[in-house]
Scaffold this motif. Structure first.
Motif, PDB file in Angstrom:
ATOM      1  N   VAL A 227      22.539   1.233  19.922  1.00 43.17           N
ATOM      2  CA  VAL A 227      23.956   1.199  19.563  1.00 43.17           C
ATOM      3  C   VAL A 227      24.186   0.287  18.359  1.00 43.17           C
ATOM      4  O   VAL A 227      24.962   0.616  17.447  1.00 43.17           O
ATOM      5  N   SER A 228      23.507  -0.847  18.319  1.00 42.67           N
ATOM      6  CA  SER A 228      23.658  -1.768  17.186  1.00 42.67           C
ATOM      7  C   SER A 228      23.200  -1.122  15.890  1.00 42.67           C
ATOM      8  O   SER A 228      23.851  -1.273  14.842  1.00 42.67           O
TER       9      SER A 228
ATOM     10  N   ILE B 182      25.815   1.400  14.764  1.00 48.28           N
ATOM     11  CA  ILE B 182      26.999   0.739  14.219  1.00 48.28           C
ATOM     12  C   ILE B 182      26.727   0.216  12.807  1.00 48.28           C
ATOM     13  O   ILE B 182      27.563   0.327  11.907  1.00 48.28           O
TER      14      ILE B 182
ATOM     15  N   TYR C 274      35.454   4.091  11.951  1.00 48.32           N
ATOM     16  CA  TYR C 274      34.402   3.114  12.240  1.00 48.32           C
ATOM     17  C   TYR C 274      34.738   2.302  13.482  1.00 48.32           C
ATOM     18  O   TYR C 274      33.890   2.120  14.374  1.00 48.32           O
TER      19      TYR C 274
ATOM     20  N   LEU D  63      34.440   4.423  16.588  1.00 48.60           N
ATOM     21  CA  LEU D  63      33.038   4.581  16.958  1.00 48.60           C
ATOM     22  C   LEU D  63      32.516   3.328  17.645  1.00 48.60           C
ATOM     23  O   LEU D  63      31.818   3.406  18.672  1.00 48.60           O
ATOM     24  N   MET D  64      32.835   2.159  17.097  1.00 46.17           N
ATOM     25  CA  MET D  64      32.414   0.902  17.722  1.00 46.17           C
ATOM     26  C   MET D  64      32.965   0.780  19.134  1.00 46.17           C
ATOM     27  O   MET D  64      32.247   0.383  20.066  1.00 46.17           O
TER      28      MET D  64
ATOM     29  N   LEU E 183      31.078   3.278  21.532  1.00 48.36           N
ATOM     30  CA  LEU E 183      29.680   2.930  21.773  1.00 48.36           C
ATOM     31  C   LEU E 183      29.541   1.637  22.571  1.00 48.36           C
ATOM     32  O   LEU E 183      28.773   1.567  23.533  1.00 48.36           O
ATOM     33  N   LEU E 184      30.294   0.613  22.197  1.00 50.47           N
ATOM     34  CA  LEU E 184      30.202  -0.654  22.927  1.00 50.47           C
ATOM     35  C   LEU E 184      30.763  -0.514  24.341  1.00 50.47           C
ATOM     36  O   LEU E 184      30.241  -1.116  25.282  1.00 50.47           O
TER      37      LEU E 184
END
Length: 300
Positions: free
Chosen positions: A31-32, A35, A66, A69-70, A73-74
Motif C-alpha cells: 500500500v505504501s 501511494i 490521490y 486513494l489514500m 487503501l489505508l
C-alpha cells in the motif's frame, strides 16, 4: 458491567505488529508503494521531477483522487488489522467492511467536530474570548475561559475515546456501530482515557526512539538524516534510514488499530447485555396455577 483491562489491552496491541507481521507487513508495504507512486501518475509528472502537473487545471482533481486513494487503501489496511486481531471469519472479505469503516469514520469526525465547535463557541461567548487583548495580561475572565476550554477538551477527548470503538465494530460487520460503541463503553470512560494516554506515551517513546536511531545513523554517515543526502539518495545510510522509518511507521500504524480492536473485544459483552436490556421487553409474570381440589372425604 465489564471493566476495561487497560494493561492487558495495551500489551496485546503492543505485540500485534510482530505477531501479525504476516500478512500485515507485506500489505502495508504494498500500500505504501502504491501511494508513493500514485502521486506522479495522477499528477502527470515524471519520476525525476515531481514538481508541477504537466496539464494545467488538473491539480484539484488529481489531489482529490490521490486523497481518496489514500483513504481507501489505508482503511483497507486498518480493517484487515481489525479482522486479523479479532480472528474474524473471512478476514480478506474487505469490500463492505471498508465501506462501513469509511462511512463510520466520516460520521464520527463530523459528530465530534460539531460538538467540539459548539462547546468552544459557547465557552468563548460565555467568557468574552479565550485570550486577553494583545499586550495585556490574562484577566479573570480569560483565565476562566482557559479552564473551561481545557475541560471542554477533556470532555471531547473522553467522548472520542468512547465513540472510536465504533471503528472496529464497523470493520467487523457490527450493525449500529456507533450505538454499540456507546453501550459497550458505559462506565469505562476513565479507563479508556487512561488507556489512550498510555497509548500516546508509548507512541511518543517509539517515535523518539526512531528519531534517535535515525539521527545517530545519519550523523554517523555525515549527513542530515531528516532530509540531507543520506536520507534522499541510494546510499547505505539513506537506505537504512528509509527502512527504519518504514518499519516504525508500520509498527505505530498496526499498534493503533490493534489497540482499538482489543478494547472493542474486551468491552463487547457490555454492548450485548445493554442491547438485551434495552430492546427486550420485560416478561409478564406467569399466572398462578389454580389450586388443586381437595381430595379429603366430606366430614360426616
Amino acid at each position: 458491567m465489564r471493566k476495561l483491562s487497560v494493561f492487558d489491552v495495551l500489551g496485546q496491541a503492543f505485540s500485534s505488529p510482530i505477531r501479525y507481521w504476516w500478512p500485515l507487513l507485506p500489505v502495508y508495504l504494498a500500500v505504501s508503494v502504491v501511494i508513493v507512486f500514485a502521486m506522479p501518475l495522477l499528477f502527470g509528472v515524471s519520476m525525476p521531477a515531481m514538481g508541477q502537473a504537466t496539464v494545467p487545471g488538473t491539480e484539484a482533481g488529481a489531489m482529490i483522487a490521490y486523497f481518496a486513494l489514500m483513504l481507501v487503501l489505508l482503511s483497507g489496511v486498518v480493517v484487515l488489522t481489525h479482522r486479523m486481531a479479532a480472528d474474524a471469519p473471512d478476514k480478506w472479505a474487505l469490500g463492505m467492511p471498508v465501506v462501513r469503516y469509511i462511512i463510520t469514520t466520516v460520521l464520527l469526525m463530523l459528530m465530534l467536530g460539531v460538538i467540539a465547535g459548539i462547546l468552544f463557541l459557547l465557552v468563548g461567548l460565555f467568557t468574552g474570548g479565550l485570550t486577553a487583548t494583545p499586550g495585556t495580561s490574562v484577566g479573570v475572565g480569560g483565565a476562566f475561559g482557559i479552564v473551561l476550554a481545557v475541560l471542554v477538551g477533556i470532555f471531547v477527548y473522553g467522548l472520542a475515546a468512547r465513540l472510536f470503538l465504533a471503528l472496529p465494530a464497523a470493520a467487523l460487520g457490527r450493525k449500529k456501530a456507533i450505538r454499540t460503541a456507546w453501550l459497550m463503553s458505559e462506565d469505562n470512560t476513565l479507563r479508556l482515557l487512561g488507556a489512550w494516554i498510555l497509548y500516546a506515551i508509548l507512541v511518543l517513546a517509539v517515535s523518539f526512539g526512531l528519531l534517535f536511531v535515525v539521527g545517530a545513523t545519519g550523523f554517523a554517515g555525515g549527513a542530515n538524516p531528516m532530509g540531507g543526502p543520506a536520507a534522499t539518495s541510494f546510499t547505505p545510510v539513506g537506505i537504512l534510514v528509509t527502512l527504519v522509518n518504514v518499519v516504525v511507521n508500520y509498527y505505530l500504524f498496526i499498534f493503533g488499530a490493534a489497540f482499538l480492536t482489543y478494547s472493542y473485544l474486551e468491552l463487547l459483552p457490555n454492548a450485548e447485555s445493554g442491547a438485551t436490556a434495552a430492546d427486550t421487553p420485560a416478561a409478564a409474570p406467569a399466572p398462578a396455577a389454580p389450586e388443586a381440589p381437595s381430595q379429603a372425604p366430606p366430614a360426616p
